[in-house]
Motif scaffolding. Structure first.
Motif, mmCIF file in Angstrom:
data_model
loop_
_atom_site.group_PDB
_atom_site.id
_atom_site.type_symbol
_atom_site.label_atom_id
_atom_site.label_comp_id
_atom_site.label_asym_id
_atom_site.label_seq_id
_atom_site.Cartn_x
_atom_site.Cartn_y
_atom_site.Cartn_z
ATOM 1 N N ALA A 56 4.579 -46.071 -26.610
ATOM 2 C CA ALA A 56 6.010 -46.379 -26.598
ATOM 3 C C ALA A 56 6.319 -47.728 -27.239
ATOM 4 C CB ALA A 56 6.537 -46.342 -25.167
ATOM 5 N N ARG A 57 5.338 -48.602 -27.366
ATOM 6 C CA ARG A 57 5.534 -49.904 -28.010
ATOM 7 C C ARG A 57 5.238 -49.874 -29.511
ATOM 8 N NH1 ARG A 57 5.655 -54.713 -25.843
ATOM 9 N NH2 ARG A 57 4.086 -55.521 -27.304
ATOM 10 N N GLY A 58 4.824 -48.711 -30.014
ATOM 11 C CA GLY A 58 4.472 -48.620 -31.422
ATOM 12 C C GLY A 58 3.061 -49.061 -31.716
ATOM 13 N N GLU A 59 2.236 -49.209 -30.709
ATOM 14 C CA GLU A 59 0.847 -49.643 -30.878
ATOM 15 C C GLU A 59 -0.090 -48.437 -30.772
ATOM 16 O OE1 GLU A 59 1.068 -54.214 -29.350
ATOM 17 O OE2 GLU A 59 0.898 -52.680 -27.794
ATOM 18 N N PRO A 60 -1.329 -48.547 -31.291
ATOM 19 C CA PRO A 60 -2.239 -47.396 -31.311
ATOM 20 C C PRO A 60 -2.472 -46.816 -29.925
ATOM 21 C CG PRO A 60 -3.119 -49.208 -32.610
ATOM 22 C CD PRO A 60 -1.939 -49.757 -31.890
ATOM 23 N N ALA A 61 -2.438 -45.489 -29.843
ATOM 24 C CA ALA A 61 -2.707 -44.778 -28.596
ATOM 25 C C ALA A 61 -4.010 -44.001 -28.764
ATOM 26 C CB ALA A 61 -1.555 -43.839 -28.253
ATOM 27 N N MET A 62 -5.034 -44.358 -28.018
ATOM 28 C CA MET A 62 -6.357 -43.723 -28.146
ATOM 29 C C MET A 62 -6.377 -42.437 -27.315
ATOM 30 S SD MET A 62 -7.690 -45.934 -30.153
ATOM 31 C CE MET A 62 -7.342 -47.626 -30.656
ATOM 32 N N LYS A 63 -5.620 -41.440 -27.787
ATOM 33 C CA LYS A 63 -5.365 -40.264 -26.956
ATOM 34 C C LYS A 63 -5.536 -38.956 -27.713
ATOM 35 C CE LYS A 63 -1.905 -42.461 -23.912
ATOM 36 N NZ LYS A 63 -2.380 -42.013 -22.606
ATOM 37 N N ASP A 75 -4.514 -24.987 -35.574
ATOM 38 C CA ASP A 75 -4.391 -25.689 -36.850
ATOM 39 C C ASP A 75 -4.389 -27.201 -36.692
ATOM 40 O OD1 ASP A 75 -1.980 -25.558 -35.554
ATOM 41 O OD2 ASP A 75 -0.815 -24.828 -37.265
ATOM 42 N N TRP A 76 -4.538 -27.693 -35.458
ATOM 43 C CA TRP A 76 -4.648 -29.130 -35.196
ATOM 44 C C TRP A 76 -6.094 -29.477 -34.893
ATOM 45 C CZ3 TRP A 76 -0.769 -32.767 -35.509
ATOM 46 C CH2 TRP A 76 0.522 -32.270 -35.687
ATOM 47 N N ALA A 77 -6.533 -30.678 -35.305
ATOM 48 C CA ALA A 77 -7.930 -31.076 -35.101
ATOM 49 C C ALA A 77 -8.024 -32.586 -34.963
ATOM 50 C CB ALA A 77 -8.785 -30.600 -36.275
ATOM 51 N N THR A 78 -9.176 -33.037 -34.519
ATOM 52 C CA THR A 78 -9.443 -34.474 -34.443
ATOM 53 C C THR A 78 -9.637 -35.043 -35.845
ATOM 54 O OG1 THR A 78 -11.820 -34.112 -34.264
ATOM 55 C CG2 THR A 78 -10.582 -34.305 -32.207
ATOM 56 N N GLU A 79 -9.479 -36.350 -35.945
ATOM 57 C CA GLU A 79 -9.921 -37.087 -37.120
ATOM 58 C C GLU A 79 -10.832 -38.202 -36.620
ATOM 59 O OE1 GLU A 79 -10.345 -37.832 -40.243
ATOM 60 O OE2 GLU A 79 -9.816 -35.821 -40.907
ATOM 61 N N LEU A 80 -11.183 -39.120 -37.505
ATOM 62 C CA LEU A 80 -12.243 -40.079 -37.213
ATOM 63 C C LEU A 80 -11.983 -40.935 -35.975
ATOM 64 C CD1 LEU A 80 -14.913 -41.391 -38.178
ATOM 65 C CD2 LEU A 80 -13.519 -42.943 -39.562
ATOM 66 N N GLY A 81 -10.773 -41.497 -35.859
ATOM 67 C CA GLY A 81 -10.474 -42.389 -34.754
ATOM 68 C C GLY A 81 -9.747 -41.687 -33.618
ATOM 69 N N GLN A 82 -9.851 -42.240 -32.430
ATOM 70 C CA GLN A 82 -9.170 -41.656 -31.279
ATOM 71 C C GLN A 82 -7.654 -41.748 -31.399
ATOM 72 O OE1 GLN A 82 -10.717 -43.226 -27.583
ATOM 73 N NE2 GLN A 82 -12.840 -42.996 -28.258
ATOM 74 N N PHE A 83 -7.155 -42.514 -32.374
ATOM 75 C CA PHE A 83 -5.716 -42.611 -32.604
ATOM 76 C C PHE A 83 -5.282 -41.741 -33.788
ATOM 77 C CE2 PHE A 83 -7.985 -46.026 -34.675
ATOM 78 C CZ PHE A 83 -7.496 -46.036 -35.967
ATOM 79 N N LEU A 126 3.674 -40.549 -39.210
ATOM 80 C CA LEU A 126 3.243 -40.267 -40.574
ATOM 81 C C LEU A 126 3.299 -41.552 -41.394
ATOM 82 C CD1 LEU A 126 5.407 -37.058 -41.092
ATOM 83 C CD2 LEU A 126 2.908 -37.083 -41.076
ATOM 84 N N VAL A 127 2.148 -42.164 -41.629
ATOM 85 C CA VAL A 127 2.099 -43.422 -42.384
ATOM 86 C C VAL A 127 0.696 -43.586 -42.944
ATOM 87 C CG1 VAL A 127 1.459 -44.860 -40.394
ATOM 88 C CG2 VAL A 127 2.741 -45.880 -42.305
ATOM 89 N N GLY A 128 0.579 -44.255 -44.088
ATOM 90 C CA GLY A 128 -0.739 -44.403 -44.718
ATOM 91 C C GLY A 128 -1.711 -45.216 -43.891
ATOM 92 N N ILE A 129 -1.249 -46.362 -43.370
ATOM 93 C CA ILE A 129 -2.030 -47.192 -42.447
ATOM 94 C C ILE A 129 -1.089 -47.619 -41.331
ATOM 95 C CG2 ILE A 129 -3.260 -49.377 -42.128
ATOM 96 C CD1 ILE A 129 -4.220 -49.225 -44.982
ATOM 97 N N LEU A 130 -1.502 -47.440 -40.095
ATOM 98 C CA LEU A 130 -0.681 -47.826 -38.960
ATOM 99 C C LEU A 130 -0.477 -49.342 -38.977
ATOM 100 C CD1 LEU A 130 0.757 -47.042 -36.344
ATOM 101 C CD2 LEU A 130 -1.449 -47.221 -35.166
ATOM 102 N N PRO A 131 0.768 -49.821 -39.104
ATOM 103 C CA PRO A 131 0.987 -51.263 -39.284
ATOM 104 C C PRO A 131 0.555 -52.122 -38.101
ATOM 105 C CG PRO A 131 2.930 -49.987 -39.937
ATOM 106 C CD PRO A 131 2.008 -49.043 -39.242
ATOM 107 N N THR A 132 0.551 -51.556 -36.899
ATOM 108 C CA THR A 132 0.232 -52.342 -35.703
ATOM 109 C C THR A 132 -1.249 -52.339 -35.367
ATOM 110 O OG1 THR A 132 0.780 -50.396 -34.373
ATOM 111 C CG2 THR A 132 2.503 -52.061 -34.667
ATOM 112 N N LEU A 133 -2.068 -51.704 -36.187
ATOM 113 C CA LEU A 133 -3.496 -51.624 -35.907
ATOM 114 C C LEU A 133 -4.130 -53.012 -35.951
ATOM 115 C CD1 LEU A 133 -5.380 -49.123 -35.448
ATOM 116 C CD2 LEU A 133 -6.105 -49.437 -37.819
#
Length: 486
Positions: A56-63, A75-83, A126-133
């Motif tokens: 909710a704060r716009g920060e990475p959610a490891m979920k 049609d949904w799958a994991t990717e490399l990071g938990q976020f 939807l963003v190329g790199i999460l800005p708050t990472l």
């Protein structure tokens, strides 16, 4: 999407056997190409979209495990990071209202996924790199649970023998070390697939290479990494460094990187598979029981498991794909240069621009790659990643011109022509390519909007976080980014 692999420890015998199987598969592929054993007459297009998860704060959610459990769709799958998560859109024909149907399908699936993700405290972005990472968000502890990623991490570091070094000089400077490949998870992209016949493959791949720079210039959406403003499409440099198995000594010897633009125009799809086998040692030497020679000799279609697995660990910006569907093999060009976002309609506009160009450029009487050096195409990619629409790009007949001018004067008319040849509805063609045109005229890409918004908010991490929340609101409105206010 990468193939899932089991947790395993590799022996020297595993590597020897795998090398033998890969080379045997390469020989079988060569025979299949000579004998034209491929599906030829279905020019299908599909895509994959990687997304970030935020709280909710716009920060990475490891979920991602929790989010995928509540979405509960195949049609949904994991990717490399938990976020990270990924959605795969099945291939379809583009004629008529195909792009509108594609847009509506993606929006419907994302809206459903967003509703479910909220139940576990997550939101899709939807963003190329999460800005708050932050640097602390990318460690081995935040890798997804899929054994493939742990295994990749182990094998890359075993090959490299030292920590990864990330050095990017942009508006600001990044110079850090990492002890896992998880920084790669910061890169979220849209991958466009186009099925083509073996005889047409080389022309389509060459054309895709030639337009990689302009694609990035008009779609840049990754200006921030770990709180620093770097390139307009920082994801390009980050991805190249995040999977680099070469210490400095091997770089000095000219060993190729695993994230690779390539080094020459090709004459056959076989060139790419052969280069991958000749130049890159195995990262995941896992053998299947199938004997590809035996299957082919008996009239069947081999899966070429080892060759396709190896191919999936060489990260070309335009990658060849061999696949078998319902017992019939086919080939695809996988275009990997585009970032995710900013909105679904922006993604579909980027796809329309690409597919339009790919309908015309490979068939020209004097194709662009016969009038342009390969080095110039690669330099275009670098300049576009650094500067976005402010880049100067080379194009035959124009020389070096601003990226926006190249797109407006030369490439957009070709994309219009290509979509017309695809049979795309004129209203949809004008709507989607009009988005590309307005980006060029306004200078407003996703990257430009992010930078302007952060400066408007006063800079610093809190401005990045607040910008991210604004971005999410506008993303869900599905307006193209050139219409976003700050």
């Amino acid at each position: 999407m990468g193939r899932d692999v089991p947790a395993i420890a590799f022996t020297r015998e595993d590597r020897r056997r795998y090398r033998d199987k890969v080379r045997r598969s390469l020989d079988v592929l060569a025979q299949m190409l000579r004998e034209s054993r491929f599906e030829l007459d279905r020019p299908l297009a599909g895509l994959e979209i990687e997304l970030n998860l935020v709280d909710a704060r716009g920060e990475p959610a490891m979920k991602n495990a929790e989010v995928l459990e509540v979405i509960a769709e195949p049609d949904w799958a994991t990717e490399l990071g938990q976020f990270n998560v990924e959605i795969n859109i099945e291939p379809q024909e583009l004629g008529g209202d195909g792009f509108l149907r594609l847009e509506e399908s993606v929006r419907r699936r994302l809206n459903h996924a967003e509703e479910r993700a909220r139940e576990v405290g997550g939101h899709l972005m939807l963003v190329g790199i999460l800005p708050t990472l932050k640097e602390t968000d990318v460690s081995e502890a935040t890798l997804s649970a899929n054994p493939r990623y742990k295994l990749l991490n182990e094998q890359i570091f075993a090959a490299r023998g030292e920590d990864l070094h990330f050095e990017i000089e942009g508006t600001e400077r990044l110079d850090i070390y990492a002890d896992s490949i998880t920084p790669e998870a910061a890169c979220t992209s849209v991958q466009l697939h186009l099925q083509v016949s073996p005889s047409a493959f080389a022309g389509h791949w060459n054309a895709a290479q030639a337009i990689a720079g302009p694609q990035i210039a008009v779609a840049a959406n990754s200006p921030y990494l770990f709180g620093r403003e770097l390139w307009r499409e920082t994801r390009i440099s980050l991805f190249e460094q995040a999977t680099d198995t070469r210490p400095d000594e091997l770089k000095a010897q000219g060993v190729r990187p695993r994230v690779w633009f390539g080094e020459r125009w090709i004459t056959s799809v076989f060139d790419l598979f052969e280069e991958n086998v000749l130049y890159f040692p195995a990262l995941l030497p896992i053998c299947e029981e199938e004997d590809p020679r035996e299957v082919l000799d008996q009239g069947g279609t081999p899966e070429l498991h080892e060759l396709t697995l190896h191919n999936g660990t060489v990260y070309r910006w335009n990658r060849p794909v061999y696949a078998v569907v319902d017992g019939v093999p086919h080939l695809r060009v996988e275009n990997r240069v585009l970032p995710a976002g900013p909105s679904v309609v922006d993604i579909v506009a980027n796809a329309a621009f690409y597919y339009g160009l790919m309908r015309v450029l490979p068939m020209e009487e004097r194709p662009v790659w016969t009038r342009m050096s390969f080095a110039a195409a690669e330099e275009n990619l670098r300049n576009a990643a650094r500067h976005g629409l402010d880049a100067r790009l080379y194009w035959p007949g124009l020389g070096e011109v601003p990226a926006a001018e190249l797109v407006l004067r030369r490439l957009l008319p070709l994309a219009h022509q290509g979509l017309d040849l695809w049979g795309v509805d004129a209203v949809q063609r004008e709507r989607l390519l009009g988005i590309i045109e307005r980006r060029c005229l306004t200078g407003r890409t996703g990257a430009a909007w992010q930078v302007d918004a952060v400066r408007d908010l006063g800079g610093g991490y809190d401005a990045l976080r607040r910008m991210t929340l604004r971005y999410l609101d506008r993303m869900h409105e599905n307006k193209p980014v050139h219409l976003w206010d700050l």
